[in-house]
Design a protein around this motif. Sequence first.
Motif, short mmCIF file in Angstrom:
data_model
loop_
_atom_site.label_atom_id
_atom_site.label_comp_id
_atom_site.label_asym_id
_atom_site.label_seq_id
_atom_site.Cartn_x
_atom_site.Cartn_y
_atom_site.Cartn_z
N LEU A 187 5.18 -12.75 4.29
CA LEU A 187 3.75 -12.64 4.04
C LEU A 187 3.51 -11.92 2.72
CD1 LEU A 187 2.53 -11.60 7.60
CD2 LEU A 187 2.50 -13.87 6.55
N GLU A 188 2.40 -12.23 2.12
CA GLU A 188 2.01 -11.56 0.88
C GLU A 188 1.76 -10.09 1.21
OE1 GLU A 188 -1.85 -12.60 -1.03
OE2 GLU A 188 -0.51 -13.44 -2.54
N VAL B 277 -3.61 -6.46 -6.87
CA VAL B 277 -2.52 -6.13 -7.78
C VAL B 277 -2.40 -7.21 -8.84
CG1 VAL B 277 -0.01 -5.86 -7.97
CG2 VAL B 277 -1.26 -4.73 -6.12
N TYR B 278 -2.44 -8.48 -8.41
CA TYR B 278 -2.34 -9.58 -9.36
C TYR B 278 -3.48 -9.52 -10.37
CZ TYR B 278 0.83 -11.59 -5.85
OH TYR B 278 1.84 -11.80 -4.96
N ALA B 279 -4.68 -9.19 -9.90
CA ALA B 279 -5.84 -9.12 -10.80
C ALA B 279 -5.64 -8.04 -11.86
CB ALA B 279 -7.11 -8.86 -10.00
#
Length: 63
Positions: free
Chosen positions: A17-18, A25-27
């Motif tokens: 799972l992510e 975090v990606y942003a």
Amino acid sequence: QNYAPFVAAMGSIPVKLEPPNAQQVYAALDVAMLKVLTDRDANVDQLLADAEKQVNTILSTVR
């Protein structure tokens, strides 16, 4: 046909799972990545330091 090997192996692929708050975090990392890719004079060290602070703040809220 292209997906047949994947479909056949799906049962043996472990599901991961992510992590919590991954999208946030990606942003935060996207900002640094975009700046590095679009600004020749980008201060990479500062961008990474800023991103690290943001990511640490995001991860500190994970329970």
